[in-house]
Design an enzyme around this catalytic site. Structure first.
Site, PDB file in Angstrom:
ATOM      1  N   ASP A 163       0.822  -1.209   0.000  1.00 18.32           N
ATOM      2  CA  ASP A 163       0.000   0.000   0.000  1.00 18.32           C
ATOM      3  C   ASP A 163       0.858   1.264   0.000  1.00 18.32           C
ATOM      4  O   ASP A 163       1.949   1.278   0.568  1.00 18.32           O
ATOM      5  CB  ASP A 163      -0.906  -0.015   1.238  1.00 18.32           C
ATOM      6  CG  ASP A 163      -2.015   1.019   1.152  1.00 18.32           C
ATOM      7  OD1 ASP A 163      -2.401   1.383   0.035  1.00 18.32           O
ATOM      8  OD2 ASP A 163      -2.490   1.451   2.212  1.00 18.32           O
ATOM      9  N   ASN A 222       1.341   3.345  -2.993  1.00 16.84           N
ATOM     10  CA  ASN A 222       1.891   3.763  -4.286  1.00 16.84           C
ATOM     11  C   ASN A 222       1.332   5.117  -4.733  1.00 16.84           C
ATOM     12  O   ASN A 222       2.075   5.991  -5.189  1.00 16.84           O
ATOM     13  CB  ASN A 222       1.573   2.710  -5.356  1.00 16.84           C
ATOM     14  CG  ASN A 222       2.282   1.393  -5.118  1.00 16.84           C
ATOM     15  OD1 ASN A 222       3.384   1.375  -4.592  1.00 16.84           O
ATOM     16  ND2 ASN A 222       1.646   0.308  -5.498  1.00 16.84           N
ATOM     17  N   HIS A 253       2.854   3.129  -8.910  1.00 22.70           N
ATOM     18  CA  HIS A 253       2.783   1.685  -9.171  1.00 22.70           C
ATOM     19  C   HIS A 253       4.070   1.193  -9.841  1.00 22.70           C
ATOM     20  O   HIS A 253       4.592   0.129  -9.499  1.00 22.70           O
ATOM     21  CB  HIS A 253       1.583   1.369 -10.060  1.00 22.70           C
ATOM     22  CG  HIS A 253       0.258   1.682  -9.421  1.00 22.70           C
ATOM     23  ND1 HIS A 253      -0.121   1.179  -8.200  1.00 22.70           N
ATOM     24  CD2 HIS A 253      -0.769   2.471  -9.843  1.00 22.70           C
ATOM     25  CE1 HIS A 253      -1.323   1.630  -7.892  1.00 22.70           C
ATOM     26  NE2 HIS A 253      -1.741   2.416  -8.870  1.00 22.70           N
ATOM     27  N   LEU A 268      10.974 -20.623  -2.386  1.00 20.53           N
ATOM     28  CA  LEU A 268       9.840 -19.830  -1.933  1.00 20.53           C
ATOM     29  C   LEU A 268       8.639 -19.987  -2.868  1.00 20.53           C
ATOM     30  O   LEU A 268       8.799 -19.954  -4.092  1.00 20.53           O
ATOM     31  CB  LEU A 268      10.253 -18.361  -1.877  1.00 20.53           C
ATOM     32  CG  LEU A 268       9.141 -17.334  -1.646  1.00 20.53           C
ATOM     33  CD1 LEU A 268       8.711 -17.333  -0.190  1.00 20.53           C
ATOM     34  CD2 LEU A 268       9.609 -15.940  -2.069  1.00 20.53           C
ATOM     35  N   SER A 284      -8.169  -5.017   4.431  1.00 22.84           N
ATOM     36  CA  SER A 284      -8.652  -4.758   3.070  1.00 22.84           C
ATOM     37  C   SER A 284      -9.045  -6.032   2.321  1.00 22.84           C
ATOM     38  O   SER A 284      -8.710  -6.201   1.143  1.00 22.84           O
ATOM     39  CB  SER A 284      -7.614  -3.954   2.274  1.00 22.84           C
ATOM     40  OG  SER A 284      -7.505  -2.641   2.778  1.00 22.84           O
TER      41      SER A 284
END
Length: 266
Positions: free
Chosen positions: A36, A38, A53, A147, A212
């Site tokens: 969050d 950007n 972004h 990962l 969110s």
């Protein structure tokens, strides 16, 4: 028995910073990240939101590198939510193309690091070209054992649970499942990624303190860490600080332990 695959190590942080020495059994298995800030980052610089972004791409790559270095095994990145369709048509078009291009640009590098990419989200409304790049990345990296990166595009936690319940209800109606046999484990099996481990650490940048609608089911017992740094300024050192905060906490999962008592001298 074949030798384990050797993957390319991620690039080092420019500062030379190294991850904290945390035993593997203390690390969070699954870290969820809400990227969050950007738009605010761009606005503070008099730039269009799209520039924020664009700047956030490097932050994501650095965080993935830091997760690999640290030994985290699962990382979820909130790239585009089901609510993001409410943004201006221009920004939505930009985000669709941007997500497509990021996946195309970065998949070979992530593959070299041994990252296994998984797409989590809904197909309806999502551009076909974005779906194609996500599927190509999944196929390219499906045998990797490093990962696992869940790239959450057109994702919403409530939508995910609603879709799972709908499929479950269809099986009940068809007689394939008995209502009395439905429990939490049953619902979890109907989620789009039933093998996704529960979130241990939920991280959000930019200072906002809310989930969110991200991974609601999986984050039931997640430790929350909210950090003030805007996402384009975020890097692996911030991730490591969040993980250290997680390690320093005591997780009880609803249980409680009495503090030790000491007998009074007398």
């Amino acid at each position: 028995m074949s030798a384990p695959t050797r993957y390319e190590p991620p690039f080092p942080h420019p500062s030379g910073a190294r991850p904290p020495a945390i035993p593997a059994d203390r690390l969070p298995r699954h870290v969820a990240v809400v990227m969050d800030g950007n738009g605010r980052w761009a606005n503070q610089r008099g730039l269009p939101r799209t520039k924020g972004h664009e700047a956030g791409e490097a932050a994501l790559l650095d965080v993935v590198a830091g997760a690999v270095e640290l030994g985290v095994t699962h990382l979820s990145a909130y790239a585009f939510s089901t609510e993001n369709w409410k943004r201006s048509p221009d920004e939505v078009r930009f985000l669709m193309g941007f997500n497509r291009d990021v996946i195309r640009r970065r998949r070979d590098q992530l593959h070299a690091w041994g990252v296994r990419m998984r797409w989590v989200g809904r197909r309806p409304r999502l551009w076909g070209s974005v779906i194609k790049e996500l599927e190509v990345a999944q196929e390219l990296t499906r045998h990797n054992t490093g990962l696992t990166l869940y790239f959450c595009v057109n994702y919403g936690g409530r939508a995910e649970i609603g879709d799972a319940v709908q499929r479950l209800a269809e099986d009940v109606a068809a007689g394939r499942l008995k209502p009395r046999g439905v429990d939490e484990r049953t619902v979890a099996r109907y989620l789009p990624e039933p093998d996704m481990p529960d979130v241990d650490l939920f991280v959000r940048s930019s200072g906002e303190q809310r989930t969110s609608n991200f991974l609601l089911w999986q984050s039931a017992y997640a430790e929350m860490v909210f950090q003030d740094r805007l996402w384009p300024d975020y890097d692996r050192r911030d991730l490591w600080a969040a993980v250290q905060s997680y390690v320093d906490r005591e997780r009880r999962y609803g249980g409680a332990v009495d503090a030790p008592t000491t007998a009074l001298d007398g």
